[in-house]
Motif scaffolding. Structure first.
Motif, mmCIF file in Angstrom:
data_model
loop_
_atom_site.group_PDB
_atom_site.id
_atom_site.type_symbol
_atom_site.label_atom_id
_atom_site.label_comp_id
_atom_site.label_asym_id
_atom_site.label_seq_id
_atom_site.Cartn_x
_atom_site.Cartn_y
_atom_site.Cartn_z
ATOM 1 N N THR A 1 -9.553 26.429 -16.060
ATOM 2 C CA THR A 1 -8.655 25.652 -15.198
ATOM 3 C C THR A 1 -9.200 25.564 -13.778
ATOM 4 O OG1 THR A 1 -6.740 26.337 -16.518
ATOM 5 C CG2 THR A 1 -6.299 25.501 -14.312
ATOM 6 N N LYS A 2 -9.785 26.669 -13.309
ATOM 7 C CA LYS A 2 -10.378 26.675 -11.965
ATOM 8 C C LYS A 2 -11.522 25.661 -11.886
ATOM 9 C CE LYS A 2 -10.843 30.690 -10.143
ATOM 10 N NZ LYS A 2 -11.363 32.063 -9.842
ATOM 11 N N GLN A 3 -12.365 25.641 -12.930
ATOM 12 C CA GLN A 3 -13.469 24.680 -12.940
ATOM 13 C C GLN A 3 -12.953 23.249 -12.957
ATOM 14 O OE1 GLN A 3 -15.966 25.630 -16.251
ATOM 15 N NE2 GLN A 3 -16.567 27.630 -15.461
ATOM 16 N N LEU A 4 -11.948 23.010 -13.810
ATOM 17 C CA LEU A 4 -11.389 21.664 -13.900
ATOM 18 C C LEU A 4 -10.738 21.252 -12.583
ATOM 19 C CD1 LEU A 4 -10.752 19.195 -15.614
ATOM 20 C CD2 LEU A 4 -8.679 20.333 -16.400
ATOM 21 N N ASN A 5 -10.007 22.161 -11.953
ATOM 22 C CA ASN A 5 -9.370 21.857 -10.665
ATOM 23 C C ASN A 5 -10.397 21.527 -9.588
ATOM 24 O OD1 ASN A 5 -6.807 22.188 -11.691
ATOM 25 N ND2 ASN A 5 -6.648 24.341 -11.088
ATOM 26 N N ASN A 6 -11.520 22.252 -9.605
ATOM 27 C CA ASN A 6 -12.582 21.974 -8.629
ATOM 28 C C ASN A 6 -13.143 20.571 -8.814
ATOM 29 O OD1 ASN A 6 -12.361 24.472 -7.433
ATOM 30 N ND2 ASN A 6 -13.951 25.417 -8.675
ATOM 31 N N GLN A 7 -13.324 20.179 -10.097
ATOM 32 C CA GLN A 7 -13.843 18.840 -10.363
ATOM 33 C C GLN A 7 -12.829 17.772 -9.966
ATOM 34 O OE1 GLN A 7 -16.821 18.439 -11.045
ATOM 35 N NE2 GLN A 7 -17.503 20.433 -11.822
ATOM 36 N N ILE A 8 -11.549 18.042 -10.238
ATOM 37 C CA ILE A 8 -10.501 17.081 -9.878
ATOM 38 C C ILE A 8 -10.423 16.924 -8.362
ATOM 39 C CG2 ILE A 8 -8.008 16.685 -9.885
ATOM 40 C CD1 ILE A 8 -7.914 17.963 -12.653
ATOM 41 N N GLU A 9 -10.561 18.042 -7.632
ATOM 42 C CA GLU A 9 -10.546 17.972 -6.169
ATOM 43 C C GLU A 9 -11.703 17.112 -5.656
ATOM 44 O OE1 GLU A 9 -10.587 21.943 -4.716
ATOM 45 O OE2 GLU A 9 -8.570 22.420 -5.451
ATOM 46 N N GLU A 10 -12.849 17.261 -6.309
ATOM 47 C CA GLU A 10 -13.991 16.461 -5.888
ATOM 48 C C GLU A 10 -13.750 14.984 -6.192
ATOM 49 O OE1 GLU A 10 -18.889 16.581 -6.278
ATOM 50 O OE2 GLU A 10 -17.638 18.162 -7.151
ATOM 51 N N MET A 11 -13.108 14.722 -7.337
ATOM 52 C CA MET A 11 -12.781 13.335 -7.688
ATOM 53 C C MET A 11 -11.804 12.741 -6.678
ATOM 54 S SD MET A 11 -10.857 11.904 -11.110
ATOM 55 C CE MET A 11 -9.309 12.618 -10.512
ATOM 56 N N GLU A 12 -10.793 13.526 -6.288
ATOM 57 C CA GLU A 12 -9.812 13.030 -5.320
ATOM 58 C C GLU A 12 -10.472 12.735 -3.975
ATOM 59 O OE1 GLU A 12 -6.920 16.098 -5.311
ATOM 60 O OE2 GLU A 12 -5.865 15.372 -7.112
ATOM 61 N N SER A 13 -11.446 13.582 -3.648
ATOM 62 C CA SER A 13 -12.165 13.347 -2.397
ATOM 63 C C SER A 13 -12.923 12.023 -2.444
ATOM 64 C CB SER A 13 -13.135 14.506 -2.143
ATOM 65 O OG SER A 13 -13.894 14.272 -0.974
ATOM 66 N N LEU A 14 -13.490 11.719 -3.610
ATOM 67 C CA LEU A 14 -14.209 10.452 -3.755
ATOM 68 C C LEU A 14 -13.261 9.254 -3.728
ATOM 69 C CD1 LEU A 14 -16.807 11.421 -6.510
ATOM 70 C CD2 LEU A 14 -17.244 11.059 -4.085
#
Length: 250
Positions: free
Chosen positions: A77-90
């Motif tokens: 979940t931590k890994q997925l959340n990190n990727q989602i945060e990066e997506m939101e930043s984009l």
């Protein structure tokens, strides 16, 4: 007439004694019944106490399994959340399409590479299916007829599938080399905590040891619980507690 009174008195005393004797016998019989009932009640209490102790042990085993699953789920979940945060930043830069295109493609490639490394190091369940999913993602990245948003959605979908593995129980049949021979076995996957196999003849079982990267043989005493777990995973039996050996999560 003087001798009649003592005789009457003696008769009364005798009758009274007989009545008291009958009452005493009733009291003794009642006391015996109470003692017998008390003994039966104590036996029931002892059985209930033994049953509760057994359930307590099962509860402790289940808690240990839950702790292991929680660790694995939290990491994914931590890994997925990190990727989602990066997506939101984009997504904040959607007005700069060319910049996003240059950034999101390397991000997806890194995500796919990270997923591939994770599967290689993970418990080896459904290897063909999971490897094929990653191969399909890599092939998708070379296609020009799929836009970046759809590619990113499919990559995230693959991550979600891996996250879901950590909180489900599953049974499936596959081939496995056992004692130097390739055999058809039934696999029981309990989240990412345990991967257990049972030969189709039900005579040999083993579980995956992530330290040695191999299957270790399980005692015959676990076979009945493994069969029970397989039936639960296949929805042939209502969910219930299982008593199985588990490897401690790191």
């Amino acid at each position: 007439m003087k001798g009649v009174k003592p005789l009457i008195l003696a008769g009364i005393v005798a009758a009274s004694a007989a009545v008291h004797a009958n009452d005493l016998e009733k009291v003794i019989d009642k006391s015996s019944e109470i003692n017998k009932s008390a003994a039966q009640s104590q036996t029931k209490i002892d059985k209930i106490a033994d049953s509760m102790q057994g359930r307590l042990q099962q509860f402790k085993v289940l808690n240990k399994e839950i702790d292991g699953l929680t660790v694995y789920n939290a990491q994914l979940t931590k890994q997925l959340n990190n990727q989602i945060e990066e997506m939101e930043s984009l997504n904040l830069s959607m007005d700069q399409v060319s910049i996003i295109e240059r950034q999101i493609t390397p991000l997806m490639l890194r995500m796919i590479e990270g997923l591939e490394q994770f599967v290689a190091l993970d418990v080896p369940f459904l290897q063909e299916e999971r490897t094929e999913r990653i191969r399909s993602l890599n092939a998708m990245m070379d296609r020009a007829d799929i836009n970046s948003s759809e590619k990113f959605r499919r990559v995230l979908e693959a991550y979600q599938v891996e996250v879901d593995y950590g909180r489900t129980i599953e049974a499936y049949t596959s081939l496995l080399t056992v004692d130097g021979k390739e055999r058809e076995v039934d696999f029981l996957r309990i989240g990412r905590l345990e991967l257990i196999y049972l030969t189709r003849d039900g005579k040999q079982a083993g579980s995956w040891d992530n330290d040695t990267k191999s299957f270790s043989t399980l005692p015959d005493s676990t076979i009945s619980q493994i069969n029970k777990g397989l039936r639960i995973a296949r929805k042939q039996l209502a969910p219930d507690m299982l008593t199985l050996p588990v490897h401690a999560a790191e």
